[in-house]
Design a protein around this motif. Structure first.
Motif, short mmCIF file in Angstrom:
data_model
loop_
_atom_site.label_atom_id
_atom_site.label_comp_id
_atom_site.label_asym_id
_atom_site.label_seq_id
_atom_site.Cartn_x
_atom_site.Cartn_y
_atom_site.Cartn_z
N LEU A 28 -11.39 7.49 7.46
CA LEU A 28 -10.54 8.14 6.45
C LEU A 28 -11.29 8.30 5.13
O LEU A 28 -11.14 9.32 4.44
CB LEU A 28 -9.27 7.31 6.24
CG LEU A 28 -8.36 7.15 7.47
CD1 LEU A 28 -7.20 6.23 7.15
CD2 LEU A 28 -7.85 8.50 7.94
N VAL A 29 -12.10 7.31 4.79
CA VAL A 29 -12.90 7.41 3.57
C VAL A 29 -13.87 8.58 3.66
O VAL A 29 -14.09 9.30 2.67
CB VAL A 29 -13.67 6.09 3.32
CG1 VAL A 29 -14.67 6.26 2.18
CG2 VAL A 29 -12.70 4.96 3.01
N CYS A 30 -14.44 8.80 4.83
CA CYS A 30 -15.36 9.94 5.00
C CYS A 30 -14.67 11.26 4.70
O CYS A 30 -15.31 12.22 4.25
CB CYS A 30 -15.92 9.95 6.42
SG CYS A 30 -17.09 8.61 6.77
N LEU A 35 -5.10 1.25 4.36
CA LEU A 35 -5.74 2.51 3.97
C LEU A 35 -5.09 3.70 4.67
O LEU A 35 -5.01 4.80 4.10
CB LEU A 35 -7.24 2.48 4.29
CG LEU A 35 -8.05 3.50 3.49
CD1 LEU A 35 -7.93 3.23 1.99
CD2 LEU A 35 -9.49 3.51 3.90
N VAL A 36 -4.58 3.49 5.87
CA VAL A 36 -3.81 4.55 6.53
C VAL A 36 -2.61 4.92 5.67
O VAL A 36 -2.28 6.11 5.50
CB VAL A 36 -3.37 4.11 7.94
CG1 VAL A 36 -2.33 5.08 8.51
CG2 VAL A 36 -4.57 4.03 8.87
N ALA A 37 -1.94 3.92 5.12
CA ALA A 37 -0.77 4.17 4.28
C ALA A 37 -1.15 4.92 3.00
O ALA A 37 -0.38 5.74 2.49
CB ALA A 37 -0.09 2.84 3.92
N LEU A 38 -2.34 4.66 2.48
CA LEU A 38 -2.79 5.29 1.24
C LEU A 38 -3.44 6.66 1.46
O LEU A 38 -3.52 7.45 0.51
CB LEU A 38 -3.81 4.40 0.54
CG LEU A 38 -3.31 3.20 -0.24
CD1 LEU A 38 -4.48 2.33 -0.67
CD2 LEU A 38 -2.53 3.66 -1.47
N ALA A 57 0.83 -1.20 0.00
CA ALA A 57 0.00 0.00 0.00
C ALA A 57 0.87 1.25 0.00
O ALA A 57 0.54 2.25 -0.64
CB ALA A 57 -0.94 -0.01 1.21
N ARG A 58 1.99 1.22 0.71
CA ARG A 58 2.90 2.37 0.71
C ARG A 58 3.53 2.58 -0.66
O ARG A 58 3.71 3.71 -1.10
CB ARG A 58 3.99 2.19 1.78
CG ARG A 58 3.48 2.46 3.21
CD ARG A 58 4.62 2.51 4.21
NE ARG A 58 5.23 1.20 4.41
CZ ARG A 58 4.82 0.33 5.32
NH1 ARG A 58 3.78 0.62 6.10
NH2 ARG A 58 5.42 -0.83 5.45
N HIS A 59 3.86 1.47 -1.36
CA HIS A 59 4.36 1.59 -2.73
C HIS A 59 3.32 2.29 -3.60
O HIS A 59 3.65 3.18 -4.40
CB HIS A 59 4.66 0.20 -3.31
CG HIS A 59 5.99 -0.36 -2.89
ND1 HIS A 59 7.17 0.33 -3.04
CD2 HIS A 59 6.31 -1.56 -2.35
CE1 HIS A 59 8.17 -0.42 -2.59
NE2 HIS A 59 7.67 -1.57 -2.17
N LEU A 60 2.08 1.87 -3.47
CA LEU A 60 1.01 2.47 -4.27
C LEU A 60 0.84 3.95 -3.92
O LEU A 60 0.65 4.79 -4.80
CB LEU A 60 -0.30 1.71 -4.04
CG LEU A 60 -1.54 2.26 -4.75
CD1 LEU A 60 -1.32 2.30 -6.26
CD2 LEU A 60 -2.76 1.42 -4.42
N ALA A 61 0.92 4.27 -2.63
CA ALA A 61 0.80 5.67 -2.22
C ALA A 61 1.89 6.52 -2.83
O ALA A 61 1.65 7.64 -3.29
CB ALA A 61 0.85 5.76 -0.69
N LEU A 91 -11.89 -3.77 5.61
CA LEU A 91 -11.79 -2.47 6.27
C LEU A 91 -12.57 -2.46 7.58
O LEU A 91 -13.54 -3.19 7.75
CB LEU A 91 -12.33 -1.37 5.36
CG LEU A 91 -11.69 -1.25 3.97
CD1 LEU A 91 -12.29 -0.08 3.22
CD2 LEU A 91 -10.18 -1.13 4.06
N GLY A 92 -12.12 -1.59 8.49
CA GLY A 92 -12.81 -1.39 9.75
C GLY A 92 -13.20 0.07 9.93
O GLY A 92 -13.13 0.87 8.99
#
Length: 283
Positions: free
Chosen positions: A119-121, A89-92, A61-65, A112-113
Motif C-alpha cells: 500500500l505504501v508503494c 495501514l489498510v484502514a488508513l 486507525a479508522r478514526h484517524l482515517a 508493518l508487513g
C-alpha cells in the motif's frame, strides 16, 4: 489568538483538554500538533479532529482515517512507534492515497508487513502520474520480507517525487541493498538514503561506491553507520557524494515545507521517538 503549536509530552489528557485541542483545530489555528507518550480514552480519541495519541489498533486507525478525509491541508504525518500492523495501514490507506498535499510520511517502528508495504508503494506513483510522497520513513519494520523490499525498490526507481528514504534498522542485508542501489541509480530525484544498522557489509558498500563513482545520480547523502563496512569505504563514498556540495554530505539539510507558512499542518503521532524530526520542523 490561537496558539501556533500545541506540544504535550507524557501526560494523561482530560476530556476538557481534548475539547480545547478540538476547538483550536476547528478554528484552523494550529500548525504543529504533537502529543507524545500521552494517555487518553478511546472516547476522547474519537473526538479529536486530527486524532492524536497512540494509534494502537485498527479501530483508532479508522478514526484517524476519518479525520484525514475531512482535513485537506495536511502535508506531514508522523506515526513513528505506533503498532499499526497491516490492518491499521489498510484502514488508513484510502485516506492517505487520496490526500492531495501529503508529502512526508513516517511509518517507522509500525509492525508493518508486506501487505502494508504494498500500500505504501501506491503512495509513490511513477513518472507522469499524480504527485506522491517526497519523504518516506520505514525504519525498524523487521516484519517486511525481501519480496516486500524488492517491490519498494521498484517503486522508488520509478517515483517522480521521492527525495528522502529512511530504511534504517531493518534487516536488509547485501541482496536488498543491491536492489536499492539499482533503484537509486534509476531515480531522478532521490537525494537521501538512510541504511544505518541494516546488516550491510563491504560488498554493499562496494556496489554503492561503483554507482556514485561511475554513474550520474541525484544522491547526496548515504548513511551507512552501524554496518560491517570499513571506515575507508564509507569515507570514499562520502567524499564522492560531497564533491558538488559546499560542505560535508552529512550536514545536508533537506526540508520540504516552510515553517513560516501558516497553511501547512503537521501531525506527529509518536511514542516518544523521532525527536530529531520534530526539531527539524521547529527550526
Amino acid at each position: 489568538m490561537l496558539p501556533a503549536s500545541i506540544q504535550i509530552t507524557g501526560e494523561q489528557l482530560s476530556a476538557a483538554e481534548v475539547q480545547d485541542i478540538c476547538e483550536s483545530l476547528k478554528e484552523d489555528g494550529v500548525r504543529l500538533l504533537s502529543v507524545r507518550g500521552c494517555q487518553l480514552s478511546d472516547r476522547d480519541f474519537g473526538r479529536l479532529n486530527l486524532n492524536l495519541g497512540v494509534v494502537s489498533g485498527a479501530g483508532r486507525a479508522r478514526h484517524l482515517a476519518d479525520a484525514l478525509k475531512t482535513n485537506r491541508s495536511l502535508q506531514t504525518l508522523f506515526l513513528h512507534g505506533n503498532p499499526l500492523c497491516d490492518a491499521g495501514l489498510v484502514a488508513l490507506n484510502a485516506a492517505l492515497s487520496t490526500h492531495p498535499a501529503l508529502v512526508s510520511l513516517d511509518l517507522g517502528d509500525g509492525s508493518l508487513g508486506d501487505r502494508a508495504l504494498g500500500l505504501v508503494c501506491g503512495l509513490l506513483p511513477p513518472d507522469g502520474a499524480k504527485s506522491g510522497l517526497r519523504e518516506l520513513t520505514l525504519s525498524a519494520n523487521p516484519g517486511i520480507s525481501s519480496k516486500g523490499w524488492a517491490r519498494l525498490a521498484i517503486a522508488v526507481a520509478h517515483s517522480s517525487q521521492l527525495r528522502v528514504l529512511n530504511l534504517d534498522y531493518n534487516p536488509l542485508g547485501d541482496q536488498i541493498a543491491g536492489m536499492l542501489a539499482v533503484a537509486v541509480a534509476s531515480s531522478r530525484t532521490l537525494e537521501v538514503l538512510d541504511l544505518e544498522g541494516t546488516g550491510l557489509t563491504n560488498q554493499s558498500a562496494q556496489v554503492f561506491l561503483d554507482m556514485v563513482e561511475n554513474y550520474p545520480t541525484c544522491l547526496r547523502v548515504l548513511v551507512l553507520a552501524e554496518n560491517d563496512i570499513s571506515p575507508e569505504l564509507q569515507q570514499q563514498i562520502c567524499d564522492l557524494l560531497s564533491d558538488d556540495e559546499p560542505g560535508p554530505a552529512s550536514t545536508l539539510n533537506v526540508s520540504f515545507f516552510n515553517p513560516t507558512d501558516s497553511s501547512p499542518q503537521m501531525v506527529l503521532l509518536t511514542s516518544g521517538l523521532g525527536e530529531s524530526l520534530l526539531a527539524e520542523t521547529e527550526m
